[in-house]
Design a protein around this motif. Structure first.
Motif, PDB file in Angstrom:
ATOM      1  N   SER A  11       0.852  -1.177   0.000  1.00  0.00           N
ATOM      2  CA  SER A  11       0.000   0.000   0.000  1.00  0.00           C
ATOM      3  C   SER A  11       0.892   1.232   0.000  1.00  0.00           C
ATOM      4  O   SER A  11       1.579   1.505   0.972  1.00  0.00           O
ATOM      5  CB  SER A  11      -0.886  -0.068   1.253  1.00  0.00           C
ATOM      6  OG  SER A  11      -1.356   1.188   1.562  1.00  0.00           O
ATOM      7  N   GLY A  12       0.897   1.931  -1.101  1.00  0.00           N
ATOM      8  CA  GLY A  12       1.768   3.106  -1.200  1.00  0.00           C
ATOM      9  C   GLY A  12       1.720   3.688  -2.588  1.00  0.00           C
ATOM     10  O   GLY A  12       0.846   3.358  -3.390  1.00  0.00           O
ATOM     11  N   ARG A  13       2.690   4.531  -2.865  1.00  0.00           N
ATOM     12  CA  ARG A  13       2.684   5.283  -4.124  1.00  0.00           C
ATOM     13  C   ARG A  13       2.838   4.421  -5.368  1.00  0.00           C
ATOM     14  O   ARG A  13       2.487   4.841  -6.455  1.00  0.00           O
ATOM     15  CB  ARG A  13       3.826   6.298  -4.120  1.00  0.00           C
ATOM     16  CG  ARG A  13       3.575   7.430  -3.211  1.00  0.00           C
ATOM     17  CD  ARG A  13       4.831   8.267  -3.069  1.00  0.00           C
ATOM     18  NE  ARG A  13       4.724   9.072  -1.876  1.00  0.00           N
ATOM     19  CZ  ARG A  13       4.274  10.306  -1.858  1.00  0.00           C
ATOM     20  NH1 ARG A  13       3.936  10.891  -2.972  1.00  0.00           N
ATOM     21  NH2 ARG A  13       4.180  10.966  -0.723  1.00  0.00           N
ATOM     22  N   ASN A  72      15.448   3.931  -5.785  1.00  0.00           N
ATOM     23  CA  ASN A  72      16.057   4.520  -4.590  1.00  0.00           C
ATOM     24  C   ASN A  72      16.158   3.504  -3.457  1.00  0.00           C
ATOM     25  O   ASN A  72      17.170   3.419  -2.764  1.00  0.00           O
ATOM     26  CB  ASN A  72      15.264   5.761  -4.140  1.00  0.00           C
ATOM     27  CG  ASN A  72      13.765   5.521  -4.022  1.00  0.00           C
ATOM     28  OD1 ASN A  72      13.168   4.873  -4.876  1.00  0.00           O
ATOM     29  ND2 ASN A  72      13.164   5.985  -2.968  1.00  0.00           N
ATOM     30  N   VAL A  73      15.090   2.704  -3.308  1.00  0.00           N
ATOM     31  CA  VAL A  73      15.073   1.709  -2.228  1.00  0.00           C
ATOM     32  C   VAL A  73      16.060   0.582  -2.546  1.00  0.00           C
ATOM     33  O   VAL A  73      16.832   0.143  -1.686  1.00  0.00           O
ATOM     34  CB  VAL A  73      13.633   1.144  -2.040  1.00  0.00           C
ATOM     35  CG1 VAL A  73      13.624  -0.024  -1.071  1.00  0.00           C
ATOM     36  CG2 VAL A  73      12.707   2.240  -1.562  1.00  0.00           C
ATOM     37  N   LEU A  74      16.061   0.166  -3.789  1.00  0.00           N
ATOM     38  CA  LEU A  74      16.978  -0.898  -4.218  1.00  0.00           C
ATOM     39  C   LEU A  74      18.432  -0.467  -4.007  1.00  0.00           C
ATOM     40  O   LEU A  74      19.243  -1.198  -3.423  1.00  0.00           O
ATOM     41  CB  LEU A  74      16.729  -1.178  -5.702  1.00  0.00           C
ATOM     42  CG  LEU A  74      17.541  -2.290  -6.332  1.00  0.00           C
ATOM     43  CD1 LEU A  74      17.016  -3.636  -5.849  1.00  0.00           C
ATOM     44  CD2 LEU A  74      17.471  -2.236  -7.853  1.00  0.00           C
ATOM     45  N   THR A 168       7.122  16.891  -6.368  1.00  0.00           N
ATOM     46  CA  THR A 168       6.700  18.218  -6.851  1.00  0.00           C
ATOM     47  C   THR A 168       7.469  19.347  -6.148  1.00  0.00           C
ATOM     48  O   THR A 168       7.493  20.471  -6.638  1.00  0.00           O
ATOM     49  CB  THR A 168       5.198  18.445  -6.550  1.00  0.00           C
ATOM     50  OG1 THR A 168       5.027  18.373  -5.126  1.00  0.00           O
ATOM     51  CG2 THR A 168       4.351  17.402  -7.227  1.00  0.00           C
ATOM     52  N   GLY A 169       8.015  19.075  -4.994  1.00  0.00           N
ATOM     53  CA  GLY A 169       8.704  20.113  -4.216  1.00  0.00           C
ATOM     54  C   GLY A 169       7.781  20.752  -3.186  1.00  0.00           C
ATOM     55  O   GLY A 169       8.203  21.565  -2.369  1.00  0.00           O
ATOM     56  N   GLY A 170       6.498  20.359  -3.199  1.00  0.00           N
ATOM     57  CA  GLY A 170       5.508  20.944  -2.294  1.00  0.00           C
ATOM     58  C   GLY A 170       5.823  20.723  -0.814  1.00  0.00           C
ATOM     59  O   GLY A 170       5.647  21.634   0.004  1.00  0.00           O
ATOM     60  N   GLN A 185      18.414  10.160  -9.128  1.00  0.00           N
ATOM     61  CA  GLN A 185      17.133  10.149  -9.847  1.00  0.00           C
ATOM     62  C   GLN A 185      16.571   8.740  -9.763  1.00  0.00           C
ATOM     63  O   GLN A 185      17.319   7.776  -9.908  1.00  0.00           O
ATOM     64  CB  GLN A 185      17.358  10.451 -11.341  1.00  0.00           C
ATOM     65  CG  GLN A 185      17.974  11.790 -11.639  1.00  0.00           C
ATOM     66  CD  GLN A 185      16.961  12.914 -11.662  1.00  0.00           C
ATOM     67  OE1 GLN A 185      15.756  12.671 -11.669  1.00  0.00           O
ATOM     68  NE2 GLN A 185      17.449  14.131 -11.638  1.00  0.00           N
ATOM     69  N   SER A 186      15.270   8.636  -9.549  1.00  0.00           N
ATOM     70  CA  SER A 186      14.701   7.295  -9.385  1.00  0.00           C
ATOM     71  C   SER A 186      13.369   7.134 -10.110  1.00  0.00           C
ATOM     72  O   SER A 186      12.685   8.106 -10.384  1.00  0.00           O
ATOM     73  CB  SER A 186      14.495   7.038  -7.885  1.00  0.00           C
ATOM     74  OG  SER A 186      13.852   5.812  -7.677  1.00  0.00           O
ATOM     75  N   GLU A 187      13.051   5.894 -10.399  1.00  0.00           N
ATOM     76  CA  GLU A 187      11.716   5.545 -10.886  1.00  0.00           C
ATOM     77  C   GLU A 187      11.458   4.103 -10.462  1.00  0.00           C
ATOM     78  O   GLU A 187      12.383   3.426  -9.978  1.00  0.00           O
ATOM     79  CB  GLU A 187      11.611   5.709 -12.403  1.00  0.00           C
ATOM     80  CG  GLU A 187      12.448   4.746 -13.205  1.00  0.00           C
ATOM     81  CD  GLU A 187      12.425   5.071 -14.706  1.00  0.00           C
ATOM     82  OE1 GLU A 187      11.487   4.642 -15.370  1.00  0.00           O
ATOM     83  OE2 GLU A 187      13.347   5.747 -15.185  1.00  0.00           O
TER      84      GLU A 187
HETATM   85  O1  PRT Z   1       4.798   1.434   3.517  1.00  0.00           O
HETATM   86  P1  PRT Z   1       5.944   1.395   2.603  1.00  0.00           P
HETATM   87  O2  PRT Z   1       7.278   1.298   3.323  1.00  0.00           O
HETATM   88  O3  PRT Z   1       5.773   0.341   1.550  1.00  0.00           O
HETATM   89  O4  PRT Z   1       5.914   2.776   1.801  1.00  0.00           O
HETATM   90  P2  PRT Z   1       6.804   4.079   1.935  1.00  0.00           P
HETATM   91  O5  PRT Z   1       6.031   5.066   2.752  1.00  0.00           O
HETATM   92  O6  PRT Z   1       8.196   3.789   2.330  1.00  0.00           O
HETATM   93  O7  PRT Z   1       6.888   4.554   0.409  1.00  0.00           O
HETATM   94  P3  PRT Z   1       5.929   5.465  -0.482  1.00  0.00           P
HETATM   95  O8  PRT Z   1       4.652   4.750  -0.780  1.00  0.00           O
HETATM   96  O9  PRT Z   1       5.821   6.853   0.101  1.00  0.00           O
HETATM   97  O10 PRT Z   1       6.837   5.573  -1.802  1.00  0.00           O
HETATM   98  C1  PRT Z   1       7.169   4.440  -2.529  1.00  0.00           C
HETATM   99  C2  PRT Z   1       8.155   4.837  -3.611  1.00  0.00           C
HETATM  100  O11 PRT Z   1       7.558   5.830  -4.462  1.00  0.00           O
HETATM  101  C3  PRT Z   1       9.425   5.528  -3.125  1.00  0.00           C
HETATM  102  O12 PRT Z   1      10.409   4.608  -2.697  1.00  0.00           O
HETATM  103  C4  PRT Z   1       9.876   6.273  -4.381  1.00  0.00           C
HETATM  104  O13 PRT Z   1      10.589   5.403  -5.226  1.00  0.00           O
HETATM  105  C5  PRT Z   1       8.558   6.638  -5.068  1.00  0.00           C
HETATM  106  N1  PRT Z   1       8.163   8.053  -4.910  1.00  0.00           N
HETATM  107  C6  PRT Z   1       7.788   8.862  -5.939  1.00  0.00           C
HETATM  108  C7  PRT Z   1       8.050   8.768  -3.780  1.00  0.00           C
HETATM  109  C8  PRT Z   1       7.616  10.049  -4.133  1.00  0.00           C
HETATM  110  N2  PRT Z   1       7.452  10.072  -5.472  1.00  0.00           N
HETATM  111  C9  PRT Z   1       7.396  11.034  -3.090  1.00  0.00           C
HETATM  112  N3  PRT Z   1       7.012  12.171  -3.409  1.00  0.00           N
HETATM  113  N4  PRT Z   1       8.279   8.443  -2.477  1.00  0.00           N
HETATM  114  C10 PRT Z   1       8.059   9.350  -1.521  1.00  0.00           C
HETATM  115  N5  PRT Z   1       7.634  10.626  -1.766  1.00  0.00           N
HETATM  116  C11 PRT Z   1       7.418  11.485  -0.550  1.00  0.00           C
HETATM  117  C12 PRT Z   1       8.723  12.074   0.009  1.00  0.00           C
HETATM  118  O14 PRT Z   1       9.298  11.191   0.946  1.00  0.00           O
HETATM  119  C13 PRT Z   1       8.238  13.371   0.675  1.00  0.00           C
HETATM  120  O15 PRT Z   1       7.727  13.125   1.942  1.00  0.00           O
HETATM  121  O16 PRT Z   1       6.601  12.584  -0.860  1.00  0.00           O
HETATM  122  C14 PRT Z   1       7.100  13.772  -0.228  1.00  0.00           C
HETATM  123  C15 PRT Z   1       7.602  14.729  -1.264  1.00  0.00           C
HETATM  124  O17 PRT Z   1       6.704  14.883  -2.312  1.00  0.00           O
HETATM  125  P4  PRT Z   1       6.483  16.308  -3.004  1.00  0.00           P
HETATM  126  O18 PRT Z   1       5.592  16.033  -4.161  1.00  0.00           O
HETATM  127  O19 PRT Z   1       5.845  17.198  -1.973  1.00  0.00           O
HETATM  128  O20 PRT Z   1       7.840  16.821  -3.439  1.00  0.00           O
END
Ligand code: PRT
Ligand code: ZN
Length: 294
Positions: A11-13, A72-74, A168-170, A185-187
């Protein structure tokens, strides 16, 4: 019969997009709430729904054959940590979940160069990637491991700066921080277990990869149809970059105008359509393509 075990974020992004791509590949899973595994009626595969941080370990030890995870996680868990002494091959970059790992400081502070971090404390959930970067720049700074809400640490005087994921930088802005350097940089990527995989599974992985490629290349491909003058065909091809040879069909009751169908491998903007209209094209249709095998 062998089954492919595929790890995805529970459950996540990354969850929704990963499930959508798998579904477009013909793999629909029956997911029940709070259950670790999900089965698939249409393909010999099962899903393992876990936290993203755990996916590299499951791939490394062969619990799962394939995994969808943020690069990034890998990188943090395996590659930079030398945790498993294994190379986990990335077999496909998925083109979603794009983000960057950046250094950020309070917005009112001046910044000149990376050397400004000398002697500073930087809060991050990615100490391995960060330390590697600092070393390459010959900067001595202290990486402090923080698991969540890294962005509030400068305000709490826990750290001078942060190194966190930015999209987004928000979030940085809302916390009075500014991004000063991007370090990674990640995807989302598809990885394969380095443990030996039997021939039957190998075949399934190759087939699934081909389907994924079909879905991904369809995402950037459009089917464009229009009626146009035969004499304008060359110009039309120039306007639609990446276009293949068009199919040209005669139109009933017209000797000059033809129906033109083109598969275009780039975004077709309003501007492009207006240019086609200026060339005399009419009834211009741009359609999405669901799957595309060349
Ligand atoms: O529960 P679980 O451990 O599985 O999830 P998690 O909370 O560790 O990860 P999650 O779901 O937040 O993100 C999963 C993956 O999505 C990350 O490892 C990245 O590869 C990718 N990803 C893409 C992002 C973002 N975009 C992102 N914006 N991961 C996190 N964010 C967070 C960041 O940490 C910060 O808090 O969003 C915030 C910044 O976003 P902006 O848009 O405000 O800049
Ligand atoms: Zn996580």
């Amino acid at each position: 019969m062998e089954k492919l075990t595929i790890a995805i974020q529970k459950s996540g992004r990354l969850t929704e997009k990963t499930l959508k791509i798998l579904s477009q590949c013909g793999l629909d899973f029956h997911i029940k709430k709070d259950v670790l595994f999900a089965s698939c009626a249409s393909y010999p595969a099962e899903l393992m729904l876990v936290r993203d941080d755990d996916i590299p370990a499951y791939i490394a030890n062969g619990t799962c054959d394939l995994g969808f995870v943020g690069e990034n996680v890998l990188e943090e868990k395996v590659l930079k940590n030398n945790n498993y002494n294994l190379d986990i091959p990335i077999i496909k970059k998925m083109n979603y979940g794009k983000c960057r790992l950046s250094l950020a400081i309070p917005k009112e502070e001046n910044y000149e160069s990376i050397k400004d971090f000398e002697g500073k404390t930087i809060a991050t959930s990615y100490p391995n990637i960060l330390n590697d970067f600092l070393k390459s720049k010959e900067v001595n700074a202290k990486a402090t491991m923080i698991n969540g809400a890294v962005e509030i640490t400068p305000k709490l005087n826990v750290a001078d700066a942060i190194c966190d994921i930015v999209s987004t930088g928000g979030t940085l802005k809302a916390n009075g921080l500014k991004e000063v350097a991007q370090i990674y940089q990640s995807e989302c990527v598809l990885v394969e277990s380095p443990k030996s995989i039997c021939d039957e599974k190998r075949k399934m992985i190759d087939q699934l990869l081909q389907r994924i490629e079909g879905v991904l290349s369809a995402q950037n491909t459009k089917y464009v149809m229009m009626n146009a003058s035969k004499s304008k065909l060359e110009k039309i091809k120039q306007i639609l970059p990446g276009a293949e040879e068009p199919s040209v069909m005669p139109l009933a009751h017209s000797s000059d105008k033809v129906a033109v169908h083109i598969v275009c491998k780039e975004e077709v903007f309003w501007q492009t359509m207006e240019q086609l209209k200026e060339l005399g094209a009419t009834s211009i249709l741009v359609l999405p393509i669901e799957k595309y095998i060349q």
